[in-house]
Write an enzyme that holds these catalytic residues in place. Structure first.
Site, PDB file in Angstrom:
ATOM      1  N   ASP A   1      47.616  35.643  37.717  1.00 10.75           N
ATOM      2  CA  ASP A   1      46.190  35.771  37.972  1.00 10.75           C
ATOM      3  C   ASP A   1      45.492  34.632  37.219  1.00 10.75           C
ATOM      4  OD1 ASP A   1      43.667  37.104  38.697  1.00 10.75           O
ATOM      5  OD2 ASP A   1      43.554  37.575  36.558  1.00 10.75           O
TER       6      ASP A   1
ATOM      7  N   ASP B   1      43.791  43.735  38.980  1.00 10.87           N
ATOM      8  CA  ASP B   1      45.199  43.315  39.057  1.00 10.87           C
ATOM      9  C   ASP B   1      46.151  44.510  39.080  1.00 10.87           C
ATOM     10  OD1 ASP B   1      44.510  40.585  38.893  1.00 10.87           O
ATOM     11  OD2 ASP B   1      44.386  40.704  36.715  1.00 10.87           O
TER      12      ASP B   1
END
Length: 546
Positions: free
Chosen positions: A281, A507
């Protein structure tokens, strides 16, 4: 096998004594002894490993302070009105704890007063003291080195970092890796199968013996059949299956905990070395996750820039996103206040931005000034997709300004007030210093590295370039629900094990979908709970280490 060898040897010896047999007989007392010696040695090694791991847990537990100094403050001056020392178990969330130089920090919390450096090596493995000041977070079990700190407790008891670490290690050590479960399953069938094969061996040699074939002149066919059956039992001992794997899991998770890497059991421990695709990420993972507002560009005169800042800061005060927090902090600093306006009808739209109603910002401005303040403002704050959903056009001039900053790795956020596009807020989030080194090491090992972000392609490309991630391996503009499908696509495309490294709430689904989910310890509680491996240090170099 050992017992049967011993009983056979006793029986043969007694038979020889009773029959006064002149020829020497072969016994296997040493075989029994060696079998039991090896098994005992294995158990001893296993217990040593368990003891070392238990010692690691004991060390972690010993780091915890047993009491805390709770203070009551004068809200205006931060002077200590009263002070009381209480047992740690009675500390509650929101209490203000006084920590003197050299003392253990008893709880997780946020520094509200003072400056100091803190030794966090016992939890993170980082040898250098970490600077702490107002707004910094501290962890229970670490040691305050120099200055006086006042800390507001945010996590206490079982929710504290140290308690969570101990819990994770204990759970990891009691879980079974897939290979261990396979070994246990094999052992369950192995013993009866070996006994059956041993009996079968005895029967076969008995039949052969009755045919008149002489195998060894020193044995009768009954003795030879029994000897062959015992050999099958002894040689097929499955002790190593039951000893090796649990020992490896316990040692692995214990060593990981000592180095700031928490592994949730044997499954991720076994899968980690099979990873061939790693996805990062962007915000808070590859970047520091501490973005700052670099510039605010006025697009229209619907409101003044200072009012726009107050509105943006108030709107984002209800958001948990790092970019939103940066906008709020910027507004608080410029307006020199901790208390902004009021947020109503707040709606966070994943991957796009926020919408809300902002009221009560009048107190932020001098009543004598000629600043016009409305009772309420309808605010939309986010990316191009949000403006498109709201039917608000982004003109060529605005688009050019956004691209100019995005090409430099900044994130450009659009703000519309009462349906009118008023501002572009540019936010920068520097890359972590060890990001490029971690990526290079993964690539050296043959692992394909990808960048996954909800940000636009220009900002993502600039960050990926700094982190040495190839342009063709960038997924930009990805909504949280789309992150899962991207991971599934990579799993199917490469037919490989995929790791996901993230830190935010958005996430979490991706961390669960990945074969190994890796959470940064400074991330959100939801992400940490969803991950298979938790990195206590905010260092990407621990990703290849894990």
């Amino acid at each position: 096998g050992g017992l049967v060898s011993y009983l056979y040897s006793v029986a043969v010896m007694l038979h020889a004594l009773l029959t006064l047999k002149a020829e020497p007989v072969e016994v296997f007392f040493e075989t029994s002894l060696m079998l039991y010696t090896f098994v005992s040695l294995g158990r001893w090694i296993e217990n040593i490993a368990k003891g070392q791991t238990s010692a690691a847990l004991s060390t972690l537990l010993s780091m915890q302070a047993h009491s805390a100094k709770i203070v009551t403050l004068d809200e205006g001056t931060f002077d200590v009105v009263s002070e009381e020392t209480i047992d740690l178990e009675y500390v509650e969330k929101g209490d203000v704890v006084k920590i003197v130089p050299g003392a253990k920090i008893p709880v997780d919390g946020e520094v509200i007063y003072g400056k100091s450096t803190v030794n966090e090596s016992m939890l993170t493995g980082e040898s250098m003291p970490v600077k702490k000041e107002k707004g910094s977070t501290v962890m229970g079990g670490t040691i305050n080195a120099q200055g006086l700190l006042l800390v507001k407790a945010t996590h206490v008891g079982s929710d504290a970092s140290l308690a969570q670490i101990v819990k994770l290690v204990e759970e990891a050590q009691t879980s079974k890796a897939p290979i261990q479960q396979l070994a246990d399953n094999i052992s369950g069938y192995f013993v009866p199968v070996v006994i059956f094969l041993s009996l079968l061996t005895f029967v076969v040699w008995e039949i052969i013996g009755h045919t008149g074939i002489m195998v060894d002149e020193h044995y009768t066919h009954e003795e030879w059949a029994l000897l062959a059956a015992i050999s099958v039992l002894v040689i097929a001992c499955p002790c190593s299956l039951g000893l090796a794997t649990p020992t490896a899991v316990m040692v692995g998770t214990g060593v990981g905990a000592q180095n700031g890497i928490l592994i949730r059991g044997g499954d991720p421990l076994e899968t980690a070395h099979k990873i061939s695709v790693c996805i990062f990420d962007k915000t808070g993972t590859v970047t520091l996750g501490k973005p700052i507002v670099s510039k605010m560009i006025q697009i229209s005169e619907h409101v003044t820039q200072l009012v726009a800042i107050a509105i943006a800061g108030t709107a984002e005060s209800a958001s948990e996103h790092p970019l939103g927090k940066a906008v709020t902090q910027h507004a608080q600093q410029l307006l020199d206040t901790e208390q902004l306006g009021t947020v109503g009808d707040f709606n966070s739209i994943p991957g796009k931005g926020i919408k809300c109603r902002v009221t009560n910002i009048g107190h932020l401005f001098d009543p004598k000034s000629d600043v016009e303040i409305a009772d309420s403002y309808e605010v939309a704050l986010g990316n191009r997709a949000l403006m498109q959903d709201e039917g608000i056009a982004v003109e060529a001039y605005t688009e050019a300004k956004m691209r100019e900053h995005e090409n430099n790795g900044h994130t450009a956020v659009l703000m519309a007030i009462d349906g009118t596009l008023t501002s572009v807020i540019t936010i920068s989030d520097p890359i972590k210093k060890d990001a490029a080194s971690a990526v290079d090491l993964l690539k050296k090992w043959g692992i394909k590295v990808f960048l996954l972000t909800g940000d636009n392609i220009r900002t993502a490309t600039a960050i990926a370039k700094e982190a040495n991630i190839p342009r063709e391996r960038i997924f930009a503009g990805v909504l949280p629900k789309q992150k899962v499908s991207k991971i599934k696509a990579l799993q199917e495309k490469y037919k490989a094990k995929v790791a996901m490294v993230g830190d935010g709430v958005n996430d979490s689904p991706a961390l669960v979908q990945a074969d190994v989910g890796i959470a940064i310890g400074t991330g959100t509680d939801v992400a940490i709970e969803a991950a298979d491996i938790v990195l206590i240090k905010d260092s990407l170099f621990d990703v290849p280490v894990a």
